[in-house]
Write an enzyme that holds these catalytic residues in place. Structure first.
Site, PDB file in Angstrom:
ATOM      1  N   HIS A   1      24.492  50.031  19.697  1.00  0.00           N
ATOM      2  CA  HIS A   1      23.668  51.040  20.383  1.00  0.00           C
ATOM      3  C   HIS A   1      24.181  52.459  20.186  1.00  0.00           C
ATOM      4  O   HIS A   1      23.794  53.359  20.933  1.00  0.00           O
ATOM      5  CB  HIS A   1      23.572  50.711  21.885  1.00  0.00           C
ATOM      6  CG  HIS A   1      22.867  49.418  22.154  1.00  0.00           C
ATOM      7  ND1 HIS A   1      22.994  48.717  23.329  1.00  0.00           N
ATOM      8  CD2 HIS A   1      22.029  48.677  21.376  1.00  0.00           C
ATOM      9  CE1 HIS A   1      22.256  47.610  23.280  1.00  0.00           C
ATOM     10  NE2 HIS A   1      21.675  47.561  22.096  1.00  0.00           N
TER      11      HIS A   1
ATOM     12  N   GLU B   1      29.680  36.573  36.459  1.00  0.00           N
ATOM     13  CA  GLU B   1      28.609  35.747  37.039  1.00  0.00           C
ATOM     14  C   GLU B   1      27.831  35.052  35.927  1.00  0.00           C
ATOM     15  O   GLU B   1      27.983  35.382  34.748  1.00  0.00           O
ATOM     16  CB  GLU B   1      27.682  36.617  37.901  1.00  0.00           C
ATOM     17  CG  GLU B   1      27.042  37.748  37.135  1.00  0.00           C
ATOM     18  CD  GLU B   1      26.272  38.710  38.037  1.00  0.00           C
ATOM     19  OE1 GLU B   1      26.692  38.934  39.182  1.00  0.00           O
ATOM     20  OE2 GLU B   1      25.238  39.220  37.563  1.00  0.00           O
TER      21      GLU B   1
ATOM     22  N   ALA C   1      37.007  39.813  32.647  1.00  0.00           N
ATOM     23  CA  ALA C   1      37.445  39.821  31.250  1.00  0.00           C
ATOM     24  C   ALA C   1      38.938  40.134  31.141  1.00  0.00           C
ATOM     25  O   ALA C   1      39.640  39.546  30.318  1.00  0.00           O
ATOM     26  CB  ALA C   1      36.635  40.855  30.467  1.00  0.00           C
TER      27      ALA C   1
ATOM     28  N   ASN D   1      28.420  48.599  23.667  1.00  0.00           N
ATOM     29  CA  ASN D   1      28.912  49.751  24.431  1.00  0.00           C
ATOM     30  C   ASN D   1      28.973  51.000  23.573  1.00  0.00           C
ATOM     31  O   ASN D   1      29.231  50.940  22.377  1.00  0.00           O
ATOM     32  CB  ASN D   1      30.293  49.442  25.012  1.00  0.00           C
ATOM     33  CG  ASN D   1      30.245  48.282  25.969  1.00  0.00           C
ATOM     34  OD1 ASN D   1      29.160  47.876  26.392  1.00  0.00           O
ATOM     35  ND2 ASN D   1      31.387  47.732  26.310  1.00  0.00           N
TER      36      ASN D   1
ATOM     37  N   CYS E   1      22.053  74.339  12.193  1.00  0.00           N
ATOM     38  CA  CYS E   1      20.800  74.657  11.502  1.00  0.00           C
ATOM     39  C   CYS E   1      19.750  75.185  12.489  1.00  0.00           C
ATOM     40  O   CYS E   1      18.648  75.573  12.079  1.00  0.00           O
ATOM     41  CB  CYS E   1      20.258  73.431  10.759  1.00  0.00           C
ATOM     42  SG  CYS E   1      19.431  72.243  11.823  1.00  0.00           S
TER      43      CYS E   1
END
Ligand code: BV8
Length: 241
Positions: free
Chosen positions: A118, A214, A230, A101, A149
């Site tokens: 990620h 699932e 969860a 996540n 910059c």
């Protein structure tokens, strides 16, 4: 949830615990998942928004999408699942959290050390210098944003077709190879290389517990596949310890 006696025994003897999370852990906080009902990829094409080619072609469009997601995520709070995982960091002396996540909710819940496979939606990277900086502005005042910059900034996120940073994936492989227990929470287990981590853990004799609403491709490989939210199952596991 019916916790098996092997699950309890696995925790009794475990020294190293690794948790791998995906979008499902944040679903109960209100963060959209990617696949399945209501998932982001039902309404948006990954190729148009989450690839280096998409950014090169239209950085404004890609940034508009990330700006929208940042605005969705900004007010959201960690849920009971995140909170249990944060307490695991104190509970187990050798604990590693690997997350796919990018929402930053594990940090908000109190986890201090984690491998963000990620990247992170609250970080930007200068295309020219490669410098990474925090950026919490949502909505962004300028789209696309620029570095001091003068070069374009991009989200500090790993897009499809991009390699994960070497050190990041090596740390994740090590935590998967060395753990006694791996808990895999809320991932469809289809995006590589993250999806291979529980398989590596099993190959190294870890006890793999999947938590998902699932079944997934991992369900047949895990030692236990616990079907449910969860935010319900993690507190039940914590009560066992
Ligand atoms: C790489 C951007 C080397 C970040 C993301 C074939 C052709 C081309 C490429 C490939 C190929 N095969 C493999 C690849 C490589 C590709 C890949 O895996 N593609 C898949 C889709 C086939 N991988 C890569 O490109 C990676 N890099 O391999 O480098 C390389 C280089 C060049 C060419 C080839 C290889 C880079 C991957 C980076 C991905 N970045 N997105 C962003 O903007 O967010 S992926 C995206 O998916 C997110 O990052 C997310 O983390 C990730 C995984 O998704 P999940 O977290 O699992 O989420 P999902 O919605 O799918 O599932 C949610 C689950 O939760 C469901 O199962 C649901 O049931 C459950 N759930 C819901 N609610 C709850 C719940 N569970 C519990 N409780 C609840 N309450």
């Amino acid at each position: 949830m019916n916790c098996s006696s092997s699950l309890k025994n696995a925790f009794l003897s475990a020294k190293k615990v690794t948790v791998l999370t995906g979008a499902g852990i944040s679903a109960e906080s209100g963060v959209p998942t990617f696949r399945g009902e209501g998932g982001l990829w039902r309404n948006f094409r990954a190729e148009d928004l989450a690839t280096p080619d998409a950014f090169e072609k239209d950085p404004k469009l890609v940034w508009e999408w990330y700006d929208w997601r940042r605005q969705v995520i900004k007010p959201l709070k960690p849920n009971r699942g995140h909170e249990v995982i944060a307490r695991f960091e104190d509970r187990f002396s050798d604990f590693t959290l690997i997350t796919q996540n990018i929402d930053g909710l594990h940090k908000k819940a109190g986890n201090e050390k984690m491998i963000e496979l990620h990247g992170n939606i609250w970080k930007v990277r200068c295309l020219k210098e490669g410098k990474v900086e925090d950026n919490l502005e949502a909505p962004l005042s300028l789209i696309p944003p620029y570095c001091t910059c003068g070069s374009l900034l991009r989200p500090h996120i790993v897009w499809f077709g991009e390699s994960l940073p070497y050190d990041t994936i090596q740390q994740a492989y090590r935590a998967s190879e060395e753990c006694d227990i791996m808990i895999v929470v809320g991932t469809s287990a289809v995006v590589q290389p993250a999806a291979s981590l529980p398989i590596i853990a099993r190959q190294h004799d870890a006890y793999v517990i999947e938590i998902n609403t699932e079944e997934t491709p991992l369900s047949g490989i895990a030692n236990e596949s616990l079907i449910g939210k969860a935010g319900d199952i993690l507190p039940e596991i914590e009560r066992l310890l």
